[in-house]
Design a protein around this motif. Structure first.
Motif, mmCIF file in Angstrom:
data_model
loop_
_atom_site.group_PDB
_atom_site.id
_atom_site.type_symbol
_atom_site.label_atom_id
_atom_site.label_comp_id
_atom_site.label_asym_id
_atom_site.label_seq_id
_atom_site.Cartn_x
_atom_site.Cartn_y
_atom_site.Cartn_z
ATOM 1 N N LEU A 45 0.759 -1.330 -0.138
ATOM 2 C CA LEU A 45 -0.082 0.040 -0.178
ATOM 3 C C LEU A 45 0.806 1.179 -0.069
ATOM 4 O O LEU A 45 0.476 2.185 -0.765
ATOM 5 C CB LEU A 45 -1.013 0.069 1.115
ATOM 6 C CG LEU A 45 -2.256 -0.824 1.142
ATOM 7 C CD1 LEU A 45 -2.758 -1.002 2.289
ATOM 8 C CD2 LEU A 45 -3.330 -0.257 0.136
ATOM 9 N N LEU A 46 2.115 1.127 0.736
ATOM 10 C CA LEU A 46 2.760 2.270 1.042
ATOM 11 C C LEU A 46 3.511 2.809 -0.775
ATOM 12 O O LEU A 46 3.343 3.713 -0.823
ATOM 13 C CB LEU A 46 3.829 2.021 1.870
ATOM 14 C CG LEU A 46 5.207 3.166 1.885
ATOM 15 C CD1 LEU A 46 4.506 4.133 2.641
ATOM 16 C CD2 LEU A 46 6.320 2.600 2.601
ATOM 17 N N PHE A 47 3.940 1.510 -1.138
ATOM 18 C CA PHE A 47 4.437 1.956 -2.810
ATOM 19 C C PHE A 47 3.464 2.356 -3.542
ATOM 20 O O PHE A 47 3.514 3.015 -4.449
ATOM 21 C CB PHE A 47 5.290 0.593 -3.137
ATOM 22 C CG PHE A 47 6.748 0.402 -2.339
ATOM 23 C CD1 PHE A 47 7.130 1.302 -1.798
ATOM 24 C CD2 PHE A 47 6.812 -0.802 -1.819
ATOM 25 C CE1 PHE A 47 8.355 1.281 -1.010
ATOM 26 C CE2 PHE A 47 8.111 -0.905 -1.102
ATOM 27 C CZ PHE A 47 8.891 0.023 -0.459
ATOM 28 N N GLY A 48 2.151 1.705 -3.337
ATOM 29 C CA GLY A 48 1.181 2.004 -4.276
ATOM 30 C C GLY A 48 0.862 3.478 -4.042
ATOM 31 O O GLY A 48 0.368 4.170 -5.160
ATOM 32 N N PHE A 49 0.981 3.936 -2.990
ATOM 33 C CA PHE A 49 0.732 5.313 -2.460
ATOM 34 C C PHE A 49 1.631 6.351 -3.227
ATOM 35 O O PHE A 49 1.142 7.192 -4.063
ATOM 36 C CB PHE A 49 1.038 5.670 -1.174
ATOM 37 C CG PHE A 49 0.903 7.231 -0.581
ATOM 38 C CD1 PHE A 49 -0.074 7.767 -0.436
ATOM 39 C CD2 PHE A 49 2.154 7.705 -0.458
ATOM 40 C CE1 PHE A 49 -0.105 9.064 -0.280
ATOM 41 C CE2 PHE A 49 2.188 9.213 -0.267
ATOM 42 C CZ PHE A 49 0.929 9.674 0.011
ATOM 43 N N PHE A 50 2.792 5.879 -3.211
ATOM 44 C CA PHE A 50 3.764 6.893 -4.148
ATOM 45 C C PHE A 50 3.711 6.520 -5.602
ATOM 46 O O PHE A 50 3.750 7.373 -6.296
ATOM 47 C CB PHE A 50 5.122 6.500 -3.918
ATOM 48 C CG PHE A 50 5.609 6.611 -2.576
ATOM 49 C CD1 PHE A 50 5.911 8.314 -2.413
ATOM 50 C CD2 PHE A 50 5.705 6.118 -1.199
ATOM 51 C CE1 PHE A 50 6.545 8.778 -1.223
ATOM 52 C CE2 PHE A 50 6.215 6.671 -0.032
ATOM 53 C CZ PHE A 50 6.259 7.989 -0.135
ATOM 54 N N ASP A 51 3.254 5.352 -6.342
ATOM 55 C CA ASP A 51 2.880 5.116 -7.365
ATOM 56 C C ASP A 51 1.765 6.062 -7.781
ATOM 57 O O ASP A 51 1.812 6.583 -8.788
ATOM 58 C CB ASP A 51 2.578 3.762 -7.653
ATOM 59 C CG ASP A 51 2.699 3.324 -9.099
ATOM 60 O OD1 ASP A 51 2.898 4.069 -9.882
ATOM 61 O OD2 ASP A 51 2.600 1.972 -9.268
ATOM 62 N N ALA A 52 0.571 6.199 -7.069
ATOM 63 C CA ALA A 52 -0.381 7.006 -7.121
ATOM 64 C C ALA A 52 -0.288 8.354 -7.276
ATOM 65 O O ALA A 52 -0.719 9.220 -7.921
ATOM 66 C CB ALA A 52 -1.759 6.623 -6.286
ATOM 67 N N LEU A 53 0.642 8.824 -6.246
ATOM 68 C CA LEU A 53 1.003 10.051 -5.989
ATOM 69 C C LEU A 53 2.004 10.312 -7.192
ATOM 70 O O LEU A 53 1.601 11.725 -7.744
ATOM 71 C CB LEU A 53 1.948 10.075 -4.819
ATOM 72 C CG LEU A 53 2.536 11.572 -4.443
ATOM 73 C CD1 LEU A 53 1.254 12.543 -3.985
ATOM 74 C CD2 LEU A 53 3.673 11.470 -3.332
ATOM 75 N N SER A 54 2.665 9.656 -7.794
ATOM 76 C CA SER A 54 3.466 10.110 -9.003
ATOM 77 C C SER A 54 2.487 10.221 -10.194
ATOM 78 O O SER A 54 2.529 11.216 -11.247
ATOM 79 C CB SER A 54 4.405 9.000 -9.474
ATOM 80 O OG SER A 54 4.228 8.134 -10.434
ATOM 81 N N ASN A 55 1.460 9.347 -10.371
ATOM 82 C CA ASN A 55 0.231 9.696 -11.326
ATOM 83 C C ASN A 55 -0.577 10.897 -11.186
ATOM 84 O O ASN A 55 -0.842 11.582 -12.098
ATOM 85 C CB ASN A 55 -0.820 8.398 -11.266
ATOM 86 C CG ASN A 55 -0.140 7.097 -11.955
ATOM 87 O OD1 ASN A 55 0.856 7.086 -12.648
ATOM 88 N ND2 ASN A 55 -0.933 6.021 -11.557
#
Lengths: 356, 324
Positions: free
Chosen positions: B257-267
């Motif tokens: 979820l943490l890395f997903g957060f950064f992925d979503a943030l970059s999007n």
């Protein structure tokens, strides 16, 4: 290694390549409408013209660099896959010097290449330091750093070196003084090949004849033993990867200044991964790296020519490469024969065995 | 800055975090299962690619996304089995086997795509299907939570169920116990009659199937096509997430979820005037930083444990010396 064992290794390697090529043959037979023509282009295409053979040699140069870079790191037992990013970011660094500095002809490329090597060594050194200090896996962090190098490099090109008049995402032209002179007319083979040859010899001497190289080998063979015998394995872990990154960065710089007039890569070039195959084929021995690099370059160019003139896409080389890696690194591949060989040797010379 | 916060605190952002976490979470669980059996699967990246293409091809052939999913998961399992064969039978170093499989997958999928769809970049000429989205009755009508949690692709829910399923499998079943025993100490496991190799074969196959789910999601949920190297390092990120999650299912979920957060943030940040290269770098940089932070606190904890364990005998040794 005895002579028989060496012969055995050659046979083993040849057999692995043969099996991989057989798989390639089957794929082409299944896929192509005119398999004979496609295979002819694949196997003989690189030899059919001076230019095509030149392409093989051109490709051999970067593969030699990354092959040696990976060899050094793998010999130390470090699975640092940062050669890919080191190659790329080294090329960016060299492009920066080639565009922004004004230096006399011979000095300019040397400074650019040295700067590229420095950046490459820093790049591959980071995962090494993270590993030594905190035990972070160099494998995972180097993979992440490859992506970081890629995007950061593109950022530098896009914001600081981009030629707005060129239409595409490319850098300004390099200063003519920075470009490596061509060695062979009608090809793009630059004097970089001389550096590659020198590197092969130096790397071999380094690994075989210096204390540093010996420590790398010992640490890779048995880290615990090395530590108990007084070797500072942490520093070995770091300098092996710094050296690997330096060689990768140097390769990227030379590739860029020898083959191009501006920076135009839009993807990671993939030579870092190819370096893994080269290193495995060469058994991490720098002297064998050029042979392995030539072989891989030949395959690549053959596949490119084939895909241009037939209906088989060149990506099928990846399948051959994968097969070769697996078979050559497979310790149980032909292991029975190796055992027999060792056994025969042991029983044949029972008297002299003790002296060795 | 305010704009960033308003974007992050919008319920749509929560939705997109779950959306991009899904493939990472599957791959992380795949990394977890193989790691528990003491084998390292670095081919998750390649396996996801293989499964993503397989899913697209089979769903286009049959017109059914379900068949596509099944084929993708099976392909993932087979790829895991292949990795196991290389590493356990041919005795190729498992990292090199993984590198080889990744190479073959990255080139081989493009090769196959060209043969099937006539294009080297994208599968848009194939009429592939997308797995359905689920609207959860009840939750969907709750204001903020409904936007975040409802209406996801079915595989997003499966991913979270898989976390629970993996936990139960590893910690509450005899087979899970065997897997953990093999990973903990293969010699001890073998001495009580566990077939170490067999267990590792199984673990790598399951790990491949997990990555297969992730791959299927990439091409039949996240987007509706297969494109060249579309996994973009998610398989590698998953390895970091698994390590950082302390090799537990719950930890793996949280780090995914943490890395997903950064992925979503970059999007999300791509909408703003930040150099896109930096934004693209974010998930990978976050992964490295996360991995380092994790290992820093782990080594510190280990050092503390060592010191407190080492202190006791040292004291008794000293007092014993005085008595003599």
């Amino acid at each position: 290694m005895t002579r028989q064992q060496r012969v055995f290794e050659v046979v083993r390697t040849s057999l692995a390549i043969l099996i991989a090529l057989t798989i390639a043959l089957v794929i082409v037979l299944v896929v192509s409408d005119d398999p004979g023509d496609a295979l002819g282009k694949f196997l003989l295409g690189p030899l059919d013209s001076f230019r095509h053979f030149g392409n093989v040699i051109e490709l051999m140069i970067p593969l030699t660099f990354t092959g040696i870079a990976i060899s050094v790191m793998f010999t130390a037992g470090q699975f640092n896959l940062g050669a890919e990013g080191g190659f790329f970011i080294g090329a960016i660094a060299a492009a920066f010097v080639a565009i922004n500095f004004s230096l006399p002809p011979v000095i300019h490329p040397i400074v650019a290449i040295l700067f590229g090597s420095l950046v490459g060594s820093l790049f591959c050194g980071i995962p090494a330091i993270l590993k030594v200090k905190w035990g972070s896996s160099e494998l995972v962090s180097s993979l992440m750093f490859n992506y970081i190098a890629f995007f950061f490099g593109l950022f530098l090109i896009n914001y600081y070196m981009r030629d707005a008049n060129a239409g595409a995402m490319v850098s300004y032209l390099f200063k003519p003084t920075a470009i490596l002179p061509k060695l062979v007319p009608r090809t793009r083979i630059s004097v970089g090949i001389l550096v590659a040859i020198a590197l092969v010899v130096v790397a071999w001497l380094f690994m075989q004849r210096t204390r540093w190289g010996y420590r790398i080998k010992l640490t890779g063979a048995n880290a615990k033993f090395s530590r108990y015998s007084g070797i500072d394995t942490n520093s070995v872990v770091i300098y092996s990867q710094v050296i690997g990154g330096m060689i990768a960065g140097m390769g990227g710089s030379i590739e860029l200044l020898g083959m191009y007039t501006r920076f135009s890569w839009q993807n990671l070039p993939g030579y870092g991964w190819d370096g893994v195959i080269v290193a495995i084929l060469a058994r991490n021995n720098p002297l064998f790296v050029p042979i392995a690099a030539f072989f891989l370059a030949y395959l690549r160019i053959g596949a490119d020519i084939m895909s241009r003139y037939s209906d088989v896409p060149n990506e099928f080389v990846a399948l051959i490469q994968g097969t070769i890696i697996i078979l050559i690194a497979a310790s149980s591949f032909l292991a029975k024969y190796r055992h027999k060989l060792v056994f025969k040797e042991a029983t044949r010379k029972p008297v002299t065995g003790g002296e060795a | 800055m305010n704009q960033v916060f308003s974007l992050i605190f919008a319920p749509e952002f929560g939705y997109s975090v779950l959306r991009v976490t899904t493939p990472i979470m599957f791959a992380t669980l795949g990394a977890l299962i193989s790691d528990k059996a003491g084998v390292m699967n670095i081919a998750l990246e390649g396996i996801m690619l293989i499964s993503a293409l397989t899913g697209v091809v089979f769903s286009a052939l049959t017109g059914s996304s379900g068949v596509g999913l099944l084929a993708a998961v099976l392909a993932g399992g087979l790829a895991g089995l292949f990795l196991a064969y290389c590493a356990l039978k041919l005795k190729t170093d498992i990292i090199l086997s993984g590198i080889a499989l990744n190479l073959m997958a990255s080139g081989g999928t493009v090769f196959a795509l060209f043969l099937i769809a006539g294009d080297k970049g994208i599968s848009s000429s194939l009429a592939s299907k997308v797995l359905p989205k689920l609207t959860i009755p009840g939750i969907s009508s709750i204001p903020v939570l409904g936007t975040m949690l409802s209406g996801h692709n079915v595989l997003t829910y499966v991913a979270f169920l898989m976390v629970a399923a993996t936990f139960v499998f590893l910690y509450r079943t005899p087979l899970g116990l065997r897997i953990r025993a093999v990973g903990e100490n293969p010699n001890a496991a073998a001495s009580v009659g566990i077939g170490v190799t067999k267990i590792q074969y199984l673990a790598l196959t399951l790990s491949g199937m997990m990555a297969g789910f992730g791959g299927a999601y990439m091409s039949m949920g996240y987007v509706s096509w297969f494109s060249k190297n579309m996994t973009a390092g998610r398989g590698f990120i998953a390895m970091a997430a698994e390590a950082m999650g302390g090799a537990t299912p719950l930890g793996s979920m949280l780090t995914s979820l943490l890395f997903g957060f950064f992925d979503a943030l970059s999007n999300t940040l791509q909408l703003m005037k930040i150099p896109s290269e930096f934004v693209n770098m974010l998930p990978y940089a976050a992964t490295v930083i996360g991995l380092v932070l994790y290992t820093v606190q782990k080594t510190r904890k280990e050092r503390l444990a060592r010191e407190s364990a080492g202190a006791a005998p040292a004291v008794t040794g000293a007092t014993a010396g005085k008595k003599e």
